[in-house]
Design an enzyme around this catalytic site. Structure first.
Site, mmCIF file in Angstrom:
data_model
loop_
_atom_site.group_PDB
_atom_site.id
_atom_site.type_symbol
_atom_site.label_atom_id
_atom_site.label_comp_id
_atom_site.label_asym_id
_atom_site.label_seq_id
_atom_site.Cartn_x
_atom_site.Cartn_y
_atom_site.Cartn_z
ATOM 1 N N LYS A 91 0.834 -1.205 0.000
ATOM 2 C CA LYS A 91 0.000 0.000 0.000
ATOM 3 C C LYS A 91 0.864 1.248 0.000
ATOM 4 C CE LYS A 91 -1.583 2.159 3.570
ATOM 5 N NZ LYS A 91 -2.279 3.122 4.442
ATOM 6 N N ASN A 92 1.901 1.260 0.836
ATOM 7 C CA ASN A 92 2.723 2.455 0.986
ATOM 8 C C ASN A 92 3.570 2.749 -0.246
ATOM 9 O OD1 ASN A 92 1.671 2.844 3.508
ATOM 10 N ND2 ASN A 92 3.450 2.068 4.621
ATOM 11 N N CYS B 131 -5.069 8.758 10.131
ATOM 12 C CA CYS B 131 -5.034 8.063 11.416
ATOM 13 C C CYS B 131 -4.671 9.011 12.558
ATOM 14 C CB CYS B 131 -4.006 6.933 11.380
ATOM 15 S SG CYS B 131 -4.584 5.445 10.572
ATOM 16 N N ARG C 73 1.848 14.516 12.781
ATOM 17 C CA ARG C 73 2.454 14.287 11.473
ATOM 18 C C ARG C 73 2.320 15.519 10.578
ATOM 19 N NH1 ARG C 73 1.005 8.351 9.258
ATOM 20 N NH2 ARG C 73 -1.115 8.763 9.882
ATOM 21 N N PRO C 74 2.917 16.653 10.969
ATOM 22 C CA PRO C 74 2.723 17.899 10.234
ATOM 23 C C PRO C 74 3.317 17.837 8.831
ATOM 24 C CG PRO C 74 4.491 18.128 11.836
ATOM 25 C CD PRO C 74 3.871 16.797 12.085
ATOM 26 N N LEU D 33 7.559 19.934 6.658
ATOM 27 C CA LEU D 33 8.747 19.549 5.902
ATOM 28 C C LEU D 33 8.436 19.411 4.410
ATOM 29 C CD1 LEU D 33 10.457 16.964 8.303
ATOM 30 C CD2 LEU D 33 10.879 19.411 8.049
ATOM 31 N N ASP E 146 5.614 0.906 11.630
ATOM 32 C CA ASP E 146 4.353 0.276 11.233
ATOM 33 C C ASP E 146 4.250 -1.185 11.688
ATOM 34 O OD1 ASP E 146 3.359 2.545 10.129
ATOM 35 O OD2 ASP E 146 3.600 1.947 8.040
ATOM 36 N N ARG F 251 -8.117 -0.706 5.253
ATOM 37 C CA ARG F 251 -7.264 0.306 4.625
ATOM 38 C C ARG F 251 -5.911 -0.271 4.238
ATOM 39 N NH1 ARG F 251 -5.741 4.430 8.159
ATOM 40 N NH2 ARG F 251 -4.788 5.287 6.275
#
Length: 429
Positions: free
Chosen positions: A22-23, A126, A131-132, A135, A316, A408
């Site tokens: 998926k990633n 999630c 998780r801004p 960057l 993960d 997901r």
């Protein structure tokens, strides 16, 4: 809302085919925005996140078609997806779509690179920390993009196109590397990305971009050099196998006991996790088909673990490893360094009788001989599958609620585990 029912206590024996990652599939699909020609992706997993991204890309004007099954295809074979962005009709990614899957924010890179503008909602996803996207925004600014944030949207402009620059990430960021890479391939001049993420999914994207005509040096390392080109073409690319899915089933086999062949996985993609699994007492054997995992009779040894960027132990797989350690013969310490607030599965594992206490960014797990089935609730994608692992070894019945999180990231989970002897079923809403 669907639920999953598991009756624990049985061993796992058989073969589990590993799906496409998926990633890797998500950024590869997003890369289709970079070219007016067709990008063909093989081995795309059938997941709700993939379906959502098809919808998001369709909103931009991407024509998405999926090849039907052919004779001889197994039920777990991935899809062949054709994506054609001959004409991008909308450079806005709205809140109602992006809020459902944070990876969709990455469309900002290809849109600004090809169209000179993009308006993308700040992401959701999630609830495992902030998780801004600071960057990602910094990386685009280094390529000459003017950024404004208004009304919850990132508005990016580069009417004269992107120009190469030096991007130095202060910490490893997979999303930032994906975004910088997809923007830089169409920038004028040369871009250097320092402290780039080395995750296999980043490498997979880079290799696909090269097939499309990009010029990238240093693939697989922490320093990428990209010489921009005026245009990319179409390509055909196969999504790499999902190392997180493979690690999940490896931990599940060690937890329940038994003998399972993980078919199609590449051992080097998750070596750190396999090393910890071997420390815990499982027998790990790479072979021509993938990896064979066995644990018959021997107990589970306690093992300390710290999550790290690749090639370290992946965040993960942290929740899955914690589930395994709940039945270890001693105490283990699990330290999470990637995401804050990623221990929400602890209170649900406690419902099985697990003994876990939190100390800052670490969880201290005191192994127990017996877990007991219980009603539990999934809180995020990876946490949800840790509950499956615990349930496989627990006495009695477990009912897992809110399994849309599982859908997901795990394709045909009940089918794959059921084929190896697990007493597992989905109860439709």
């Amino acid at each position: 809302m669907d639920r999953i029912r598991i009756v624990g206590g049985g061993k796992l024996n058989g073969t589990i085919p590993i799906s496409g990652a998926k990633n890797a599939a998500l950024p590869l699909m997003i890369a289709s925005l970079l070219t007016p020609e067709t990008l063909i992706l093989e081995n795309v997993p059938r997941l709700s996140d993939v379906r959502m991204l098809k919808r998001i890309l369709g909103n931009h004007g991407v024509d998405v078609t999926v090849n039907g099954k052919r004779p001889g295809d197994a039920a777990t074979d991935g899809e062949v997806v054709k994506l054609n962005a001959a004409e991008i009709v909308d450079t806005t990614a709205p809140y109602e779509l992006v809020s459902q899957m944070r990876a969709s924010f990455w469309v900002i890179g290809p849109l600004i690179a090809r169209m000179g503008e993009a308006k993308v909602s700040l992401p959701g996803g999630c609830a495992i920390g902030t998780r801004p996207v600071d960057l990602l925004i910094m990386a685009l600014e280094r390529l000459g993009v003017a950024i404004d944030i208004e009304g919850g949207y990132v508005i990016a402009r580069a009417p004269k196109g992107l120009r190469g620059g030096e991007i130095v990430f202060p910490k490893v960021t997979v999303g930032g590397t994906h975004t910088a890479l997809m923007a830089a391939v169409l920038a004028q001049g040369t871009t250097l990305i320092r402290n780039a993420a080395r995750e296999p999914e980043v490498t997979d994207l880079a290799e696909c971009l090269v097939k499309m005509g990009a010029r990238i040096k240093g693939i697989g390392t922490s320093e990428l050099e990209i010489e921009g080109v005026a245009r990319l073409g179409g390509a055909r690319h196969r999504v790499l196998p999902d190392r997180i899915e493979a690690g999940t089933y490896a931990f599940a086999t060690a937890m329940a006991g038994g003998d399972v062949q993980l078919q199609g996985v590449q051992p080097h993609l998750l070596q750190a996790a396999l090393d910890k699994l071997a420390e815990a007492g499982a027998e790990v054997t790479p072979n021509n088909e993938g990896i064979r995992i066995r644990r018959n009779g021997a107990g589970i040894a306690p093992v300390d673990m710290t999550t790290e960027a690749f090639p370290g132990f992946p965040t993960d797989l942290q929740a899955q490893f914690m589930a395994l350690m709940t039945r270890a013969g001693g105490t283990s310490r699990i330290t999470e360094t990637i995401f804050e607030n990623r221990f929400m599965h602890v209170q649900e594992l406690a419902r099985f009788g697990a003994r876990i206490r939190l100390e800052g960014d670490a969880a201290i797990v005191e192994g127990t001989e017996t877990l007991k089935g219980a009603p539990v609730m999934a809180t995020d994608l990876r946490a949800s599958v840790s509950l499956v692992i615990a349930a496989l070894a627990a006495e009695g019945e477990t009912m897992i609620n809110r399994v849309y999180h599982l859908d997901r990231g795990f394709e045909a989970l009940e089918t794959k585990l059921g084929a190896c002897g697990a007493a597992i079923e989905r109860i439709r809403a």
